[in-house]
Design an enzyme around this catalytic site. Structure first.
Site, PDB file in Angstrom:
ATOM      1  N   CYS A 175      35.961  34.194  45.004  1.00 33.08           N
ATOM      2  CA  CYS A 175      36.249  35.383  45.921  1.00 33.08           C
ATOM      3  C   CYS A 175      36.011  36.623  45.175  1.00 33.08           C
ATOM      4  CB  CYS A 175      37.233  35.359  46.905  1.00 33.08           C
ATOM      5  SG  CYS A 175      38.866  34.945  46.007  1.00 33.08           S
ATOM      6  N   SER A 176      37.286  37.388  45.123  1.00 32.47           N
ATOM      7  CA  SER A 176      37.169  38.461  44.182  1.00 32.47           C
ATOM      8  C   SER A 176      38.474  38.940  43.547  1.00 32.47           C
ATOM      9  CB  SER A 176      36.588  39.657  44.925  1.00 32.47           C
ATOM     10  OG  SER A 176      37.227  39.874  46.174  1.00 32.47           O
ATOM     11  N   CYS A 177      39.085  37.930  43.341  1.00 32.30           N
ATOM     12  CA  CYS A 177      40.519  38.189  42.682  1.00 32.30           C
ATOM     13  C   CYS A 177      40.551  39.007  41.424  1.00 32.30           C
ATOM     14  CB  CYS A 177      41.271  36.886  42.318  1.00 32.30           C
ATOM     15  SG  CYS A 177      41.610  35.706  43.788  1.00 32.30           S
ATOM     16  N   CYS A 192      35.818  36.152  39.303  1.00 33.88           N
ATOM     17  CA  CYS A 192      36.378  35.224  40.142  1.00 33.88           C
ATOM     18  C   CYS A 192      35.271  34.904  40.962  1.00 33.88           C
ATOM     19  CB  CYS A 192      37.201  36.125  41.334  1.00 33.88           C
ATOM     20  SG  CYS A 192      37.866  35.230  42.471  1.00 33.88           S
TER      21      CYS A 192
END
Lengths: 206, 119
Positions: free
Chosen positions: A112-114, A109
């Site tokens: 961000c950190s999906c 991602c």
């Protein structure tokens, strides 16, 4: 009046600044009735102890031995996962991408950190690091090499950039050595990293 | 194939804890809960978090641990402030109250705010 010992270590250990700030926000939100300790504890318990890569591993193991399930998973993960009550909790879609002799998939991602929470739980810190987020697309083979993975030259590397709306799960190739194992045993070959595309299945330690 | 199955169904991941610090977990849970309560959409959340991470990443390289959650915390605070749920000075004041509570409380005793016997 009893004399009190002057012990500068006697008070409770002071939490870090961000920890105090989180505590402050939690108190404010609790007093406004927006959160409660019980609700937060439940959410933490689910994500810390109940949801994790073992769920994704079961899906992968089943796909390895059940070709109809695998086809359905690859063509419409959404409905399969929905039936299994593993659909996205934030309304996101999930796509399962299959590693083959010609393709190695990896997931990042960049923004961000999906991450597919219901299947893998909370991402590890490296997944959230700038180093991984920025380099996975630019130099995927170099990043994979740092994970000890060297896709063959005949394999192209595909990098899937997750978003709030679309998350990915890598379906790794079943190792030849795992052939003949039952589904539960196969699941133990499947690591979190191989479902992110930064690992390959490993023989379970007995 | 004969493989002992005593732990065949147990997860086998020698991993560090999911949340490295309790405050990471509390912050994560608050965010998920506030979203579920409809205070913001997940799309808006990730958009704001992404923007904040990009800005933070310009100054130093984030390692994905404390620094990542620090940006997460700022983002959630900004959303709560923008929605009028709280404001900077209230958060600051509450943070001081908690700091004082920790300093004041003898080791081993539960830490409570001075004005909140039930907390």
């Amino acid at each position: 009046m009893p004399h009190e010992h002057d012990d500068h270590n006697a008070h409770s250990l002071l939490p870090s600044e961000p920890a105090l700030r989180v505590r402050a926000l939690e108190t404010i939100l609790t007093r406004k009735g927006l959160v409660s300790a019980e609700t937060l504890d439940e959410i933490i318990d689910v994500y810390a102890h109940k949801i994790g890569p073992h769920i994704g591993a079961k899906i992968v193991a089943r796909a390895w031995i059940d070709s109809d399930f695998k086809q359905a998973l690859l063509t419409n993960a959404e409905s399969i996962l929905g039936e299994m009550k593993l659909a996205g909790r934030q309304g996101e879609h999930v796509q399962v991408v299959e590693n083959t002799a010609n393709i190695h998939n990896m997931v990042v991602c960049t923004l961000c950190s999906c991450y597919p929470w219901p299947l893998l739980g909370i991402p590890p810190s490296w997944y959230k690091s700038d180093a991984y987020r920025k380099r996975a697309v630019r130099e995927p083979r170099a990043v994979l090499a740092e994970f000890g993975i060297t896709p063959s030259q005949t394999q192209s590397v595909r990098v899937w950039d997750s978003t709030a709306e679309m998350r990915y799960l890598v379906l790794p190739m079943m190792p030849v050595a795992a052939a003949g194992c039952d589904e539960a045993t196969l699941a133990r070959w499947v690591t979190r990293d191989c479902m992110v595309g930064t690992g390959i299945p490993k023989a379970p330690q007995i | 194939m004969e493989i002992p199955d005593k732990s065949a169904t147990a997860p086998d991941f020698a991993e560090p804890p999911v949340f490295a610090e309790p405050w990471h977990a509390e912050l994560f849970a608050m965010t998920v809960h506030l979203h579920k309560q409809g205070l913001f959409s997940w799309l808006d959340w990730t958009a704001q978090l992404s923007e904040a991470l990009a800005a933070a990443g310009k100054h130093h390289t984030l390692d994905g641990g404390d620094d990542y959650y620090a940006v997460w915390l700022d983002t959630l605070l900004q959303i709560m402030i923008a929605q009028g749920v709280t404001d900077d000075s209230s958060v600051q004041a509450m943070q001081e109250q908690w700091r004082n509570a920790y300093v004041r409380t003898p080791h081993g005793k539960p830490v409570r705010l001075a004005d909140d016997g039930a907390d």
